[in-house]
Scaffold this motif. Structure first.
Motif, PDB file in Angstrom:
ATOM      1  N   VAL A  53       0.842  -1.191   0.000  1.00 45.11           N
ATOM      2  CA  VAL A  53       0.000   0.000   0.000  1.00 45.11           C
ATOM      3  C   VAL A  53       0.883   1.250   0.000  1.00 45.11           C
ATOM      4  O   VAL A  53       2.077   1.168   0.272  1.00 45.11           O
ATOM      5  CB  VAL A  53      -0.934   0.045   1.226  1.00 45.11           C
ATOM      6  N   GLN A  54       0.267   2.379  -0.290  1.00 42.53           N
ATOM      7  CA  GLN A  54       0.984   3.651  -0.247  1.00 42.53           C
ATOM      8  C   GLN A  54       0.920   4.246   1.153  1.00 42.53           C
ATOM      9  O   GLN A  54      -0.005   3.939   1.932  1.00 42.53           O
ATOM     10  CB  GLN A  54       0.381   4.622  -1.247  1.00 42.53           C
ATOM     11  N   ALA A  55       1.882   5.071   1.454  1.00 47.28           N
ATOM     12  CA  ALA A  55       1.880   5.766   2.738  1.00 47.28           C
ATOM     13  C   ALA A  55       0.570   6.518   2.920  1.00 47.28           C
ATOM     14  O   ALA A  55       0.034   7.094   1.972  1.00 47.28           O
ATOM     15  CB  ALA A  55       3.060   6.734   2.806  1.00 47.28           C
TER      16      ALA A  55
ATOM     17  N   SER B  43      -2.206   5.011   3.762  1.00 45.70           N
ATOM     18  CA  SER B  43      -3.296   4.050   3.573  1.00 45.70           C
ATOM     19  C   SER B  43      -3.566   3.263   4.851  1.00 45.70           C
ATOM     20  O   SER B  43      -2.855   3.406   5.853  1.00 45.70           O
ATOM     21  CB  SER B  43      -2.947   3.082   2.442  1.00 45.70           C
TER      22      SER B  43
ATOM     23  N   PRO C 117       6.152   4.239   5.659  1.00 51.81           N
ATOM     24  CA  PRO C 117       7.151   3.295   5.115  1.00 51.81           C
ATOM     25  C   PRO C 117       7.866   2.504   6.204  1.00 51.81           C
ATOM     26  O   PRO C 117       8.196   1.330   5.998  1.00 51.81           O
ATOM     27  CB  PRO C 117       8.098   4.215   4.348  1.00 51.81           C
TER      28      PRO C 117
ATOM     29  N   VAL D 184       4.843  -0.742   2.743  1.00 55.39           N
ATOM     30  CA  VAL D 184       4.287   0.601   2.593  1.00 55.39           C
ATOM     31  C   VAL D 184       5.256   1.422   1.756  1.00 55.39           C
ATOM     32  O   VAL D 184       6.406   1.629   2.147  1.00 55.39           O
ATOM     33  CB  VAL D 184       4.059   1.264   3.957  1.00 55.39           C
ATOM     34  N   SER D 185       4.787   1.874   0.617  1.00 50.82           N
ATOM     35  CA  SER D 185       5.635   2.675  -0.262  1.00 50.82           C
ATOM     36  C   SER D 185       5.443   4.162   0.023  1.00 50.82           C
ATOM     37  O   SER D 185       4.360   4.596   0.428  1.00 50.82           O
ATOM     38  CB  SER D 185       5.302   2.375  -1.722  1.00 50.82           C
ATOM     39  N   SER D 186       6.483   4.915  -0.211  1.00 53.09           N
ATOM     40  CA  SER D 186       6.427   6.362   0.067  1.00 53.09           C
ATOM     41  C   SER D 186       5.911   7.138  -1.132  1.00 53.09           C
ATOM     42  O   SER D 186       5.758   6.616  -2.214  1.00 53.09           O
ATOM     43  CB  SER D 186       7.811   6.862   0.448  1.00 53.09           C
TER      44      SER D 186
END
Length: 128
Positions: A12-14, A16, A88, A126-128
Motif C-alpha cells: 500500500v501507499q503511505a 493508507s 514506510p 508501505v511505499s512512500s
C-alpha cells in the motif's frame, strides 16, 4: 494441530490503511492474551500491540499508538490489527502470537513471551 494464520497484508501507499487478521484454531485460547509483532529486514522482532482475553487490557508500542488498533472476536477465535495512516517504516512481516499472561507489566509490552503459538506471518509493505 494448533494454528495461527495471519492474513490481510499487502502493498500500500503511505497514508493508507490495512486490517490484518489472525485466525486461531486447534485448541482453546481461553485466558490467552494475543499479540502482534513485526520484523523488518535486518532488524529484530519488535512488539506492536497486545490485548487481553476479554479486552480488558490493551497496549501499543510508541510507534503505533494512535494509528493502530487491536481487537479480538473470541467467539470466532480471531484477532485483528487495524492499521491506519501507514508509514514506510511500518514495512515488515507481521506475526500474531498467543501467550498466557504473567504478572509483569512487561508482558503487555511484548517482553518475555515464551509461547509456542506463533503464526507464519503476513507481509506489509508501505511505499512512500
Amino acid at each position: 494441530q494448533v494454528q495461527l494464520v495471519e492474513s490481510g497484508g499487502g502493498l500500500v501507499q503511505a497514508g493508507s490503511s490495512l486490517r490484518l487478521s489472525c485466525a486461531a484454531s486447534g485448541r482453546s485460547f481461553s485466558g490467552y492474551a494475543m499479540g502482534w509483532f513485526r520484523q523488518a529486514p535486518g532488524k529484530a522482532r519488535e512488539f506492536v500491540a497486545t490485548i487481553g482475553w476479554d479486552g480488558n487490557r490493551i497496549e501499543y508500542s510508541d510507534s503505533t499508538k494512535g494509528r493502530f488498533a487491536i481487537s479480538r472476536d473470541n467467539a470466532n477465535n480471531i484477532v485483528y490489527l487495524q492499521m491506519n495512516n501507514l508509514k514506510p517504516e511500518d514495512t515488515a512481516v507481521y506475526y500474531c502470537a498467543a501467550d498466557l499472561p504473567f504478572p509483569d507489566d512487561g508482558f503487555w509490552l511484548g517482553r518475555g513471551w515464551h509461547s509456542d503459538y506463533w503464526g507464519q506471518g503476513t507481509q506489509v509493505t508501505v511505499s512512500s
